[in-house]
Design an enzyme around this catalytic site. Sequence first.
Site, PDB file in Angstrom:
ATOM      1  N   SER A 124      31.032  34.340  44.772  1.00 53.09           N
ATOM      2  CA  SER A 124      31.338  34.648  43.461  1.00 53.09           C
ATOM      3  C   SER A 124      30.636  34.095  42.369  1.00 53.09           C
ATOM      4  CB  SER A 124      32.858  34.783  43.304  1.00 53.09           C
ATOM      5  OG  SER A 124      33.131  34.944  41.862  1.00 53.09           O
ATOM      6  N   GLU A 126      32.055  33.232  39.776  1.00 51.47           N
ATOM      7  CA  GLU A 126      32.875  32.443  39.285  1.00 51.47           C
ATOM      8  C   GLU A 126      32.744  30.993  39.546  1.00 51.47           C
ATOM      9  OE1 GLU A 126      36.310  32.258  37.337  1.00 51.47           O
ATOM     10  OE2 GLU A 126      34.925  34.367  36.837  1.00 51.47           O
ATOM     11  N   TYR A 148      40.723  29.639  42.543  1.00 48.60           N
ATOM     12  CA  TYR A 148      39.925  30.714  42.868  1.00 48.60           C
ATOM     13  C   TYR A 148      38.548  30.241  43.138  1.00 48.60           C
ATOM     14  CZ  TYR A 148      37.570  35.110  43.461  1.00 48.60           C
ATOM     15  OH  TYR A 148      36.390  36.088  43.683  1.00 48.60           O
TER      16      TYR A 148
HETATM   17  P1  NAP Z   1      40.201  43.381  46.256  1.00 49.82           P
HETATM   18  O1  NAP Z   1      40.040  44.736  45.943  1.00 49.82           O
HETATM   19  O2  NAP Z   1      41.305  42.516  45.562  1.00 49.82           O
HETATM   20  O3  NAP Z   1      40.603  43.436  47.755  1.00 49.82           O
HETATM   21  C1  NAP Z   1      40.851  42.339  48.602  1.00 49.82           C
HETATM   22  C2  NAP Z   1      41.099  42.600  49.970  1.00 49.82           C
HETATM   23  O4  NAP Z   1      41.497  41.168  50.651  1.00 49.82           O
HETATM   24  C3  NAP Z   1      42.116  43.656  50.050  1.00 49.82           C
HETATM   25  O5  NAP Z   1      41.762  44.560  51.263  1.00 49.82           O
HETATM   26  C4  NAP Z   1      43.529  42.739  50.499  1.00 49.82           C
HETATM   27  O6  NAP Z   1      44.521  43.286  51.041  1.00 49.82           O
HETATM   28  C5  NAP Z   1      42.534  41.895  51.455  1.00 49.82           C
HETATM   29  N1  NAP Z   1      43.317  40.581  51.718  1.00 49.82           N
HETATM   30  C6  NAP Z   1      43.879  39.516  50.677  1.00 49.82           C
HETATM   31  N2  NAP Z   1      44.527  38.570  51.448  1.00 49.82           N
HETATM   32  C7  NAP Z   1      44.438  38.748  52.854  1.00 49.82           C
HETATM   33  C8  NAP Z   1      44.610  37.901  53.873  1.00 49.82           C
HETATM   34  N3  NAP Z   1      45.252  36.901  54.002  1.00 49.82           N
HETATM   35  N4  NAP Z   1      44.292  38.390  55.107  1.00 49.82           N
HETATM   36  C9  NAP Z   1      43.572  39.658  55.205  1.00 49.82           C
HETATM   37  N5  NAP Z   1      43.162  40.330  54.100  1.00 49.82           N
HETATM   38  C10 NAP Z   1      43.645  39.915  53.003  1.00 49.82           C
HETATM   39  O7  NAP Z   1      38.863  42.691  45.973  1.00 49.82           O
HETATM   40  P2  NAP Z   1      37.252  43.366  45.921  1.00 49.82           P
HETATM   41  O8  NAP Z   1      37.123  43.648  44.406  1.00 49.82           O
HETATM   42  O9  NAP Z   1      37.196  44.477  46.579  1.00 49.82           O
HETATM   43  O10 NAP Z   1      36.458  41.935  46.156  1.00 49.82           O
HETATM   44  C11 NAP Z   1      36.069  41.942  47.463  1.00 49.82           C
HETATM   45  C12 NAP Z   1      35.637  40.483  47.724  1.00 49.82           C
HETATM   46  O11 NAP Z   1      34.476  40.076  46.850  1.00 49.82           O
HETATM   47  C13 NAP Z   1      36.664  39.346  47.545  1.00 49.82           C
HETATM   48  O12 NAP Z   1      36.654  38.292  48.506  1.00 49.82           O
HETATM   49  C14 NAP Z   1      36.634  38.852  46.210  1.00 49.82           C
HETATM   50  O13 NAP Z   1      36.930  37.609  45.867  1.00 49.82           O
HETATM   51  C15 NAP Z   1      35.020  39.053  46.196  1.00 49.82           C
HETATM   52  N6  NAP Z   1      34.091  39.047  44.737  1.00 49.82           N
HETATM   53  C16 NAP Z   1      34.659  40.238  44.108  1.00 49.82           C
HETATM   54  C17 NAP Z   1      33.798  40.104  42.914  1.00 49.82           C
HETATM   55  C18 NAP Z   1      34.115  41.566  42.145  1.00 49.82           C
HETATM   56  O14 NAP Z   1      33.718  41.604  40.976  1.00 49.82           O
HETATM   57  N7  NAP Z   1      34.951  42.788  42.526  1.00 49.82           N
HETATM   58  C19 NAP Z   1      32.811  39.770  42.434  1.00 49.82           C
HETATM   59  C20 NAP Z   1      32.409  38.581  43.414  1.00 49.82           C
HETATM   60  C21 NAP Z   1      33.364  38.088  44.491  1.00 49.82           C
HETATM   61  P3  NAP Z   1      45.740  44.120  50.717  1.00 49.82           P
HETATM   62  O15 NAP Z   1      44.974  45.426  50.326  1.00 49.82           O
HETATM   63  O16 NAP Z   1      46.661  44.101  51.739  1.00 49.82           O
HETATM   64  O17 NAP Z   1      46.144  43.212  49.721  1.00 49.82           O
HETATM   65  O1  G4F Z   2      38.547  41.215  34.973  1.00 52.76           O
HETATM   66  P1  G4F Z   2      38.839  39.883  35.419  1.00 52.76           P
HETATM   67  O2  G4F Z   2      40.353  39.351  35.786  1.00 52.76           O
HETATM   68  O3  G4F Z   2      37.806  39.253  36.193  1.00 52.76           O
HETATM   69  P2  G4F Z   2      37.240  37.863  36.414  1.00 52.76           P
HETATM   70  O4  G4F Z   2      38.134  36.695  36.194  1.00 52.76           O
HETATM   71  O5  G4F Z   2      35.849  37.671  36.039  1.00 52.76           O
HETATM   72  O6  G4F Z   2      37.304  37.813  38.220  1.00 52.76           O
HETATM   73  C1  G4F Z   2      36.362  38.852  38.865  1.00 52.76           C
HETATM   74  O7  G4F Z   2      35.332  38.634  38.975  1.00 52.76           O
HETATM   75  C2  G4F Z   2      34.673  37.479  39.689  1.00 52.76           C
HETATM   76  C3  G4F Z   2      33.307  37.545  39.803  1.00 52.76           C
HETATM   77  O8  G4F Z   2      32.713  36.821  38.581  1.00 52.76           O
HETATM   78  C4  G4F Z   2      35.263  37.775  41.155  1.00 52.76           C
HETATM   79  F1  G4F Z   2      35.100  36.548  41.882  1.00 52.76           F
HETATM   80  C5  G4F Z   2      36.926  38.013  41.094  1.00 52.76           C
HETATM   81  O9  G4F Z   2      37.417  38.206  42.266  1.00 52.76           O
HETATM   82  C6  G4F Z   2      37.037  39.116  40.298  1.00 52.76           C
HETATM   83  O10 G4F Z   2      37.008  40.349  40.812  1.00 52.76           O
HETATM   84  O11 G4F Z   2      38.557  38.927  33.913  1.00 52.76           O
HETATM   85  C7  G4F Z   2      37.271  38.994  33.214  1.00 52.76           C
HETATM   86  C8  G4F Z   2      37.482  38.363  32.065  1.00 52.76           C
HETATM   87  C9  G4F Z   2      38.154  37.069  32.018  1.00 52.76           C
HETATM   88  O12 G4F Z   2      37.411  36.037  31.120  1.00 52.76           O
HETATM   89  C10 G4F Z   2      39.449  37.131  31.247  1.00 52.76           C
HETATM   90  O13 G4F Z   2      40.116  35.989  30.578  1.00 52.76           O
HETATM   91  O14 G4F Z   2      38.163  39.048  31.115  1.00 52.76           O
HETATM   92  C11 G4F Z   2      39.100  37.997  30.344  1.00 52.76           C
HETATM   93  N1  G4F Z   2      40.235  39.059  29.964  1.00 52.76           N
HETATM   94  C12 G4F Z   2      40.600  39.318  28.570  1.00 52.76           C
HETATM   95  N2  G4F Z   2      41.903  39.979  28.540  1.00 52.76           N
HETATM   96  C13 G4F Z   2      41.610  39.611  30.574  1.00 52.76           C
HETATM   97  C14 G4F Z   2      42.238  39.884  29.840  1.00 52.76           C
HETATM   98  N3  G4F Z   2      41.483  39.543  32.035  1.00 52.76           N
HETATM   99  C15 G4F Z   2      42.406  40.415  32.529  1.00 52.76           C
HETATM  100  N4  G4F Z   2      42.564  40.426  34.007  1.00 52.76           N
HETATM  101  N5  G4F Z   2      43.403  40.830  31.784  1.00 52.76           N
HETATM  102  C16 G4F Z   2      43.220  40.788  30.523  1.00 52.76           C
HETATM  103  O15 G4F Z   2      44.091  41.205  29.773  1.00 52.76           O
END
Ligand code: NAP
Ligand code: G4F
Length: 327
Positions: A124, A126, A148
């Site tokens: 990520s 992050e 995280y």
């Molecule tokens: P998501 O929608 O929150 O999906 C997470 C998945 O992980 C769900 O299927 C969840 O299952 C499963 N899971 C959670 N805990 C588990 C465990 N202990 N054992 C097995 N499965 C488990 O996340 P996403 O947005 O698709 O992201 C996919 C991956 O990319 C994650 O690793 C996230 O950290 C990473 N990532 C995401 C972003 C982004 O912007 N989306 C960016 C960078 C990296 P349940 O349905 O049962 O909860």
């Molecule tokens: O949408 P967010 O919760 O995503 P965040 O923290 O950037 O993390 C996501 O992206 C990561 C990749 O950079 C992934 F690794 C991670 O798994 C996840 O998918 O928040 C985005 C930004 C933050 O700075 C937060 O402080 O939005 C700001 N924010 C402002 N108001 C808020 C809110 N975030 C959330 N969730 N809710 C609010 O009301």
Amino acid sequence: MNKTALITGITGQDGSYLSEFLLDKGYEVYGLIRRSSSPNLSRIAHISDRVKLLSGDLTDQTSLDGALRMAEPDEIYNLAAQSFVATSWNQPTLTADINGVGFVRLLEAVRHSGREIRVYQASSSEMFGMVEESPQNEDTKFHPRSPYACAKAFSHHTAVNYRESYNMFVCSGILFNHESPRRGLEFVTRKITDGVARIYHQRASKLMLGNLEVKRDWGYAGDYVRAMWLMLQQDKPEDFVIATGENHTVKEFAKLAFEQVGLDWKKYVAVDPQFFRPAEVTQLCGDASKAKRVLGWKPEVGFQQLVTMMVEADMERVARQIHHSSP
Ligand code: NAP
Ligand code: G4F
């Protein structure tokens, strides 16, 4: 012969798009799902007859060993995580166990399987946290700002270490934020588009957000899963930044989303300190030029198109809910 993939996190946003993508490519797709007291398969309901689900959890070694024996995969995509940054302060050890140690368990299962399996790790942006330079690339120093991000940095280094120690094919995709109509409702983009739809349909009057000034590099999840697959098709395993190269504030996202339905965001959005984080990542912006050069990858969906897609999907969903609940 068709390849077989095992996806951890298949029920999540990325898992659902990646499953569709791999099925279209002719893969046999297995997905690891954890036990739940109620059904949790809505994102993959439309492909449920085409994917094979195995019960398991990243916190449980036995189930991972068993899943590998059952699926005999050529490729594993480790997408499972406690993926909500805000929750990681409340559940730091669980987050470390799933996002950090969970990946070690998976790699140990691969190592002891004796099979040649290519592994993708969902790292990520992050990890860059308090950024040292902008835009961030594969060489930018990490400064994680949450439990995280610390756990993801651990698993990123673990990917590199297993490559160097055991010559395993492990790629770490450093993905910047990617969104879609399937994004969880707790993440800020989806929280906004859901809020817009509920306010438009008079099911809510306010949208409470945290820090409106932070900047993120937001892309479309459907584009990003293509990059995951491309990484595993290369001759050698490497790490790649995947991003659009553009960043926008939360305020800009909200303004555009409200404008989409003819509303002025300033009348509806209010700031609530409960959504501020103990340590914030104030800006992220990725440089994906390596991915462009080596993988031939570039994003297809731009920022405005992403906002429009998400608002339209939530407007339709909320309208449908109202229609079904009316007498
Ligand atoms: P998501 O929608 O929150 O999906 C997470 C998945 O992980 C769900 O299927 C969840 O299952 C499963 N899971 C959670 N805990 C588990 C465990 N202990 N054992 C097995 N499965 C488990 O996340 P996403 O947005 O698709 O992201 C996919 C991956 O990319 C994650 O690793 C996230 O950290 C990473 N990532 C995401 C972003 C982004 O912007 N989306 C960016 C960078 C990296 P349940 O349905 O049962 O909860
Ligand atoms: O949408 P967010 O919760 O995503 P965040 O923290 O950037 O993390 C996501 O992206 C990561 C990749 O950079 C992934 F690794 C991670 O798994 C996840 O998918 O928040 C985005 C930004 C933050 O700075 C937060 O402080 O939005 C700001 N924010 C402002 N108001 C808020 C809110 N975030 C959330 N969730 N809710 C609010 O009301």
